[in-house]
Design a protein around this motif. Sequence first.
Motif, mmCIF file in Angstrom:
data_model
loop_
_atom_site.group_PDB
_atom_site.id
_atom_site.type_symbol
_atom_site.label_atom_id
_atom_site.label_comp_id
_atom_site.label_asym_id
_atom_site.label_seq_id
_atom_site.Cartn_x
_atom_site.Cartn_y
_atom_site.Cartn_z
ATOM 1 N N GLU A 180 41.553 -0.921 7.144
ATOM 2 C CA GLU A 180 41.175 -2.107 7.913
ATOM 3 C C GLU A 180 41.465 -1.906 9.388
ATOM 4 O OE1 GLU A 180 42.251 -6.078 6.286
ATOM 5 O OE2 GLU A 180 43.432 -4.894 4.867
ATOM 6 N N ALA A 181 40.755 -2.649 10.213
ATOM 7 C CA ALA A 181 40.996 -2.615 11.659
ATOM 8 C C ALA A 181 42.141 -3.547 12.039
ATOM 9 C CB ALA A 181 39.723 -3.046 12.385
ATOM 10 N N ALA A 182 42.781 -3.265 13.144
ATOM 11 C CA ALA A 182 43.780 -4.153 13.754
ATOM 12 C C ALA A 182 44.862 -4.606 12.782
ATOM 13 C CB ALA A 182 43.096 -5.369 14.380
ATOM 14 N N THR A 183 45.367 -3.683 11.964
ATOM 15 C CA THR A 183 46.410 -4.012 10.995
ATOM 16 C C THR A 183 47.797 -3.819 11.601
ATOM 17 O OG1 THR A 183 46.150 -1.773 10.160
ATOM 18 C CG2 THR A 183 45.041 -3.521 8.937
ATOM 19 N N CYS A 184 48.798 -4.465 10.982
ATOM 20 C CA CYS A 184 50.190 -4.329 11.404
ATOM 21 C C CYS A 184 51.064 -3.975 10.206
ATOM 22 C CB CYS A 184 50.700 -5.629 12.023
ATOM 23 S SG CYS A 184 49.998 -6.021 13.637
ATOM 24 N N ILE A 191 46.063 -0.991 17.562
ATOM 25 C CA ILE A 191 45.344 -1.717 18.602
ATOM 26 C C ILE A 191 44.118 -0.911 19.046
ATOM 27 C CG2 ILE A 191 47.416 -2.915 19.380
ATOM 28 C CD1 ILE A 191 47.507 -1.043 21.793
ATOM 29 N N ASP A 192 43.175 -1.600 19.638
ATOM 30 C CA ASP A 192 41.985 -0.960 20.174
ATOM 31 C C ASP A 192 42.403 -0.158 21.405
ATOM 32 O OD1 ASP A 192 39.626 -0.295 21.508
ATOM 33 O OD2 ASP A 192 38.658 -2.218 21.075
ATOM 34 N N PRO A 193 42.198 1.167 21.403
ATOM 35 C CA PRO A 193 42.618 1.971 22.558
ATOM 36 C C PRO A 193 42.036 1.494 23.886
ATOM 37 C CG PRO A 193 42.073 3.396 20.718
ATOM 38 C CD PRO A 193 41.660 2.016 20.322
ATOM 39 N N GLU A 194 40.846 0.886 23.852
ATOM 40 C CA GLU A 194 40.217 0.445 25.102
ATOM 41 C C GLU A 194 40.991 -0.685 25.767
ATOM 42 O OE1 GLU A 194 35.741 0.728 25.431
ATOM 43 O OE2 GLU A 194 35.979 0.599 23.258
ATOM 44 N N THR A 195 41.866 -1.386 25.018
ATOM 45 C CA THR A 195 42.656 -2.455 25.618
ATOM 46 C C THR A 195 43.736 -1.920 26.540
ATOM 47 O OG1 THR A 195 44.212 -2.595 23.771
ATOM 48 C CG2 THR A 195 42.246 -3.991 23.652
#
Length: 200
Positions: A180-184, A191-195
Motif C-alpha cells: 500500500e501507499a503512504a503506510t506507517c 512518504i512521497d519523495p517529491e514532498t
Amino acid sequence: MRGTGYILLSCLVDGNYEIDSYSSFWQNPVENGTISAGCWSYPDGGLHLGLDIASAMYSDVLAVANGIILYAHAPVDSNNGYLGNWCGWPNGGGNTICMVVAVNDRLYAISYAHLSNEIYVTSGQQVSQGTVIAKSGNSGNSTGPHTHVEVFELKQDLNSIVEYFRNSGADFSFGCGYSEAATCSGYACRIDPETVLEGV
C-alpha cells in the motif's frame, strides 16, 4: 567499490551511532535526472511506491543529506534490467543502497535501487550531503536506466532504527510493507519523495 558478491550488512555492528550534523535542505539525488514515474502509481495505474529518476547510465548518485549508510550491495551487472528480474535486495532492486539521513531536526531513511555496480560506500559509513555514493544503472526489475528512490520519515532515534534494520534482515520498508501507499509502522511512515525532494 564494484560488485563484491557479498552483503555488507555485517558492517552494522553494535555501537552508538551518530550523525555529526543535520543538513538544512535536501540535495537532488541524481545528477541531471528527470522524473519518469512518481508516487503512488505508474502511468498505467499500477502501484508504485517511490520516485523514478531517469538519467544516463553511470550518472552520479548523491547523498541527499548528511547520514549513515545502512546497506550497500552490488551483486549484479550494471545493465541487466528487465521486467520480472527479481535479483538484488529488496527483490528486484538490483544494486541498492539504504541510508538514514538527518534534515532539519528530523531523521529519514532513503533507499536507492537499480544502481550500477559502481557503489562507493559501505554499511556503517557516515557520509556528507552531496557525496557521490554510487553511479546510476539499469539493474534488477527495471526497463531502462533510472534510479528508484523511496523515502521514510522515521519515528524512532537513530540507534533504534539501526537495531531494527539489523534484526529485521535489512527491511527497506521499515515495517511499512510493499502492498500500500503512504503506510506507517512503529518505526516509520512511507512518504512521497517529491514532498521533500523539491526541485528534482
